[in-house]
Design a protein around this motif. Structure first.
Motif, PDB file in Angstrom:
ATOM      1  N   MET A   2       4.839   6.797  11.912  1.00  0.00           N
ATOM      2  CA  MET A   2       3.778   5.823  11.697  1.00  0.00           C
ATOM      3  C   MET A   2       3.670   5.467  10.216  1.00  0.00           C
ATOM      4  N   LEU A   3       3.795   6.460   9.345  1.00  0.00           N
ATOM      5  CA  LEU A   3       3.755   6.205   7.907  1.00  0.00           C
ATOM      6  C   LEU A   3       4.918   5.319   7.477  1.00  0.00           C
ATOM      7  N   GLU A   4       6.086   5.511   8.093  1.00  0.00           N
ATOM      8  CA  GLU A   4       7.239   4.655   7.792  1.00  0.00           C
ATOM      9  C   GLU A   4       6.927   3.198   8.117  1.00  0.00           C
ATOM     10  N   LYS A   5       6.258   2.974   9.243  1.00  0.00           N
ATOM     11  CA  LYS A   5       5.899   1.604   9.626  1.00  0.00           C
ATOM     12  C   LYS A   5       4.913   1.002   8.632  1.00  0.00           C
ATOM     13  N   HIS A   6       3.957   1.786   8.210  1.00  0.00           N
ATOM     14  CA  HIS A   6       2.970   1.281   7.246  1.00  0.00           C
ATOM     15  C   HIS A   6       3.619   1.008   5.888  1.00  0.00           C
ATOM     16  N   ALA A   7       4.554   1.838   5.504  1.00  0.00           N
ATOM     17  CA  ALA A   7       5.263   1.604   4.242  1.00  0.00           C
ATOM     18  C   ALA A   7       6.115   0.341   4.337  1.00  0.00           C
ATOM     19  N   ALA A   8       6.782   0.160   5.471  1.00  0.00           N
ATOM     20  CA  ALA A   8       7.593  -1.049   5.667  1.00  0.00           C
ATOM     21  C   ALA A   8       6.728  -2.296   5.685  1.00  0.00           C
ATOM     22  N   ALA A   9       5.474  -2.162   6.124  1.00  0.00           N
ATOM     23  CA  ALA A   9       4.549  -3.297   6.156  1.00  0.00           C
ATOM     24  C   ALA A   9       3.921  -3.551   4.791  1.00  0.00           C
ATOM     25  N   GLY A  10       4.189  -2.670   3.816  1.00  0.00           N
ATOM     26  CA  GLY A  10       3.663  -2.865   2.467  1.00  0.00           C
ATOM     27  C   GLY A  10       2.313  -2.226   2.221  1.00  0.00           C
ATOM     28  N   ARG A  11       1.846  -1.404   3.139  1.00  0.00           N
ATOM     29  CA  ARG A  11       0.558  -0.743   2.943  1.00  0.00           C
ATOM     30  C   ARG A  11       0.658   0.496   2.050  1.00  0.00           C
ATOM     31  N   LEU A  12       1.854   1.053   1.935  1.00  0.00           N
ATOM     32  CA  LEU A  12       2.073   2.247   1.120  1.00  0.00           C
ATOM     33  C   LEU A  12       3.242   2.007   0.172  1.00  0.00           C
ATOM     34  N   THR A  13       3.117   2.493  -1.048  1.00  0.00           N
ATOM     35  CA  THR A  13       4.258   2.465  -1.957  1.00  0.00           C
ATOM     36  C   THR A  13       5.184   3.627  -1.606  1.00  0.00           C
ATOM     37  N   LEU A  14       6.355   3.633  -2.188  1.00  0.00           N
ATOM     38  CA  LEU A  14       7.292   4.721  -1.927  1.00  0.00           C
ATOM     39  C   LEU A  14       6.712   6.059  -2.378  1.00  0.00           C
ATOM     40  N   ASP A  15       6.017   6.062  -3.511  1.00  0.00           N
ATOM     41  CA  ASP A  15       5.396   7.299  -3.989  1.00  0.00           C
ATOM     42  C   ASP A  15       4.298   7.775  -3.038  1.00  0.00           C
ATOM     43  N   GLU A  16       3.460   6.830  -2.562  1.00  0.00           N
ATOM     44  CA  GLU A  16       2.412   7.191  -1.616  1.00  0.00           C
ATOM     45  C   GLU A  16       3.008   7.712  -0.317  1.00  0.00           C
TER      46      GLU A  16
END
Length: 93
Positions: free
Chosen positions: A19-33
């Motif tokens: 789920m975090l991968e999807k949110h990161a791909a959507a731009g909600r999380l930076t790579l560091d986050e």
């Protein structure tokens, strides 16, 4: 929601990572986050701990965001490069 005091399984932890991968791909999380949250998820012991890691994110990505699979693959490739880079630096010490 399940009882927050119940222990989480490995499968549940990996679902949260996905789920975090999807949110990161959507731009909600930076790579560091993303990296910091994955570390936290893998250390979680209970359902309550897992819920705390994702409390500020929407429950699921919209169907349009899920169609952007190429962004997910690009992010996963970048994450893999980061992991390999960290391992190489760790071995170089």
């Amino acid at each position: 929601m399940t009882d927050p005091t119940l222990r989480a399984s490995d499968a549940e932890r990996y679902r949260v990572v996905a789920m975090l991968e999807k949110h990161a791909a959507a731009g909600r999380l930076t790579l560091d986050e993303f990296t910091e949250r994955v570390d936290r998820v893998l250390a979680c012991r209970t359902h309550g701990d897992l819920a705390a890691v994702t409390a500020d994110l929407p429950a699921s990505a919209s169907p349009r965001e899920e169609d952007n699979r190429h962004l997910l693959w690009a992010f996963l490739a970048a994450a893999l490069v980061l992991v390999v880079f960290s391992v190489v630096l760790g071995l170089a010490r």
